[in-house]
Design an enzyme around this catalytic site. Structure first.
Site: not given
Ligand code: NDP
Length: 456
Positions: A261, A227
């Site tokens: 993110c 990720e």
């Protein structure tokens, strides 16, 4: 020894011993032994422990949130939300793992029954970013433990106390002690950990670190999920509801000081609403309160990583030098001690500037005017990253058509940034490989076994 700084003051408030190599040996062996036993436990036993974890976590919500705030600077009100979000993720896995793991008869050929079942991987490593120390960890440890794995957890050197706290609550909830072990240290400790013959690696962090990890474990054929970072775009069409759009984007750009993110880092505005958007946007940005993250009305706390101040300054200066200008005066804040950065909104940007190409991970955004949907799509896709993308329009079909052309793991019409455990979370291109959350985020923690059995 790790020295932990409060980013709101810049002062070291605690020191924690790093995990040494002999401890790692011991921890790995114990994790292996514990997992062999754990994989034979009933689903009900695993469920009871994780349900108790969720209850204990919520009962310590303010204590855990406070720890997040002093370790990485997230405003306390937002840290409280992170604890709620962590509980929500754990509950989602509690509700779904059992159905997923049930072995299933999938067919019968020539009198032979064909059955699918799942085995856990074994000892999995979780290496995590610091921006959501509980929530990110839970996307790994909850499905990993519920599916019968053990976890060696390496939180960021910025947030080791939150990592230690997580383990404390898991053990208090009845988890056998070697099933979840927290490893304290920096990236070099993580690299040493990866030398062990672990059975899976789940990483959340930057693309650059992701590449190093991929390189260390290459040729080992173990399951991995990456990720990674993002440079997420949003496009505001000329028919968007500006008030709602700006509400959503303020959050998407500046929540957690832009250290998400999926923060919106590039904004494309249709030329027909450009001026009007900026007028409203200016007053909303100017009203965001920056300061002591423990105060109720603070929206922007300090940056978690001191070193990011100089990176953001470089990006901002690079843009200004190439012809961008600021909507309001941003940049490093000299008024407070600690690692504060004032919201920075850069106009007249273009894709020759680092602000539109490289992940910023701070309260800074570049804005461009566009003439058409086609131009917006081309610019949105002009990125090495592909985590999320959003379009704001009152014409939902138009939004869907635009997003169908976008190379991103998650796409949104009239919202941005958020995630739901119902859907897989993962990126394309430099934003990652594999998924957490959803049924796919359970499947990542198990391997299939196909059975061919005579009829009973
Ligand atoms: P880093 O890549 O710097 O660090 C992530 C983790 O990797 C930390 O635990 C870090 O330890 C560790 N690490 C550092 N160097 C190495 C190495 N050589 N080998 C193995 N592990 C190493 O990222 P940040 O923690 O700064 O997090 C920010 C990044 O994470 C951003 O790019 C952000 O977009 C991304 N992110 C992605 C998410 C997603 O879901 N896609 C969610 C959240 C963040 P240490 O900190 O101790 O150095």
């Amino acid at each position: 020894m790790l020295k932990i700084k409060n980013p709101a003051t810049g002062e070291v408030f605690e020191e924690v011993e790093s995990t040494c190599i002999s401890d790692l040996n011991f921890m790995f062996e114990n994790a292996q032994k514990a997992q062999k036993k754990w994989k034979t436990t009933s689903f009900q036993e695993r469920k009871d422990i994780l349900a108790s974890f969720k209850a204990n976590l919520l009962s310590k919500k303010s204590e855990c949130a406070r720890l997040i705030t002093i370790e990485m600077g997230k405003p306390y009100t937002q840290a409280l939300h992170e604890i709620d979000e962590t509980a929500r993720r754990v509950q989602w896995f509690l509700d779904h793992f059992e159905n997923f793991l049930e072995s299933r008869v999938l067919g019968e050929t020539k009198g032979i029954k064909e059955i699918l079942s799942w085995d856990p991987h074994g000892v999995v490593v979780s290496i995590s970013a610091w921006n959501f120390p509980y929530a990110i960890a839970s996307s790994v440890f909850a499905p990993a433990l519920l599916t019968g794995n053990s976890v060696l957890y390496k939180p960021s050197e910025i947030c080791p106390l939150s990592g230690i706290k997580l383990r404390e609550i898991l053990l208090e909830s009845g988890l056998p002690k070697d099933l979840f072990q927290t490893i304290v240290g920096d990236g070099s400790v993580a690299q040493t950990l990866l030398e062990f013959p672990v059975d899976g690696v789940f990483f959340t962090g930057s693309y650059e670190t992701g590449k190093k990890i991929a390189n260390t474990i290459k040729n080992r054929f173990i399951p991995t999920v990456f990720e990674l970072g993002g440079k997420d775009p949003a496009y505001v069409c000329e028919d968007a509801n500006l008030e709602k759009t700006i509400d959503s984007l303020i959050h998407g750009i500046f929540y957690n000081a832009g250290q998400v993110c999926s923060s919106v880092e590039r904004l494309y505005l249709h030329e027909k609403i450009y001026e009007r958007f900026l007028e409203f946007f200016y007053s909303r940005v100017a009203s965001l309160k920056l300061g002591d993250p423990m105060l109720q009305d603070t929206y922007i706390g300090p940056l978690g990583r001191e070193g990011n101040i100089s990176f953001l300054n470089q990006q901002r200066e690079n843009a200004l030098k190439k012809g961008a200008y600021e909507l309001l005066s941003g940049g490093a804040s000299k008024d407070e001690p600690g690692f504060f950065y004032k919201p920075s909104v850069l106009l007249n940007t273009d894709h020759s500037m680092s602000i539109m190409k490289e992940e910023s991970f701070g309260p800074i955004v570049g804005i461009m005017k566009v003439k058409s949907d086609l131009e917006a799509v081309t610019l949105m896709n002009d990125s090495d990253y592909g985590l999320t993308a959003s379009v704001f329009t009152e014409d939902f079909d138009r939004g869907k058509i635009i997003l169908a052309h976008i190379e991103s793991g998650s796409v949104y019409v009239n919202s941005c940034t958020h995630l739901s455990p119902n859907l897989p979370w993962g990126g394309r291109k430099h934003s990652g490989l594999g998924s957490t959350l959803s049924l796919l985020g359970i499947e990542e923690f198990v391997k299939p076994k196909s059975w061919y059995l005579p009829p009973s």
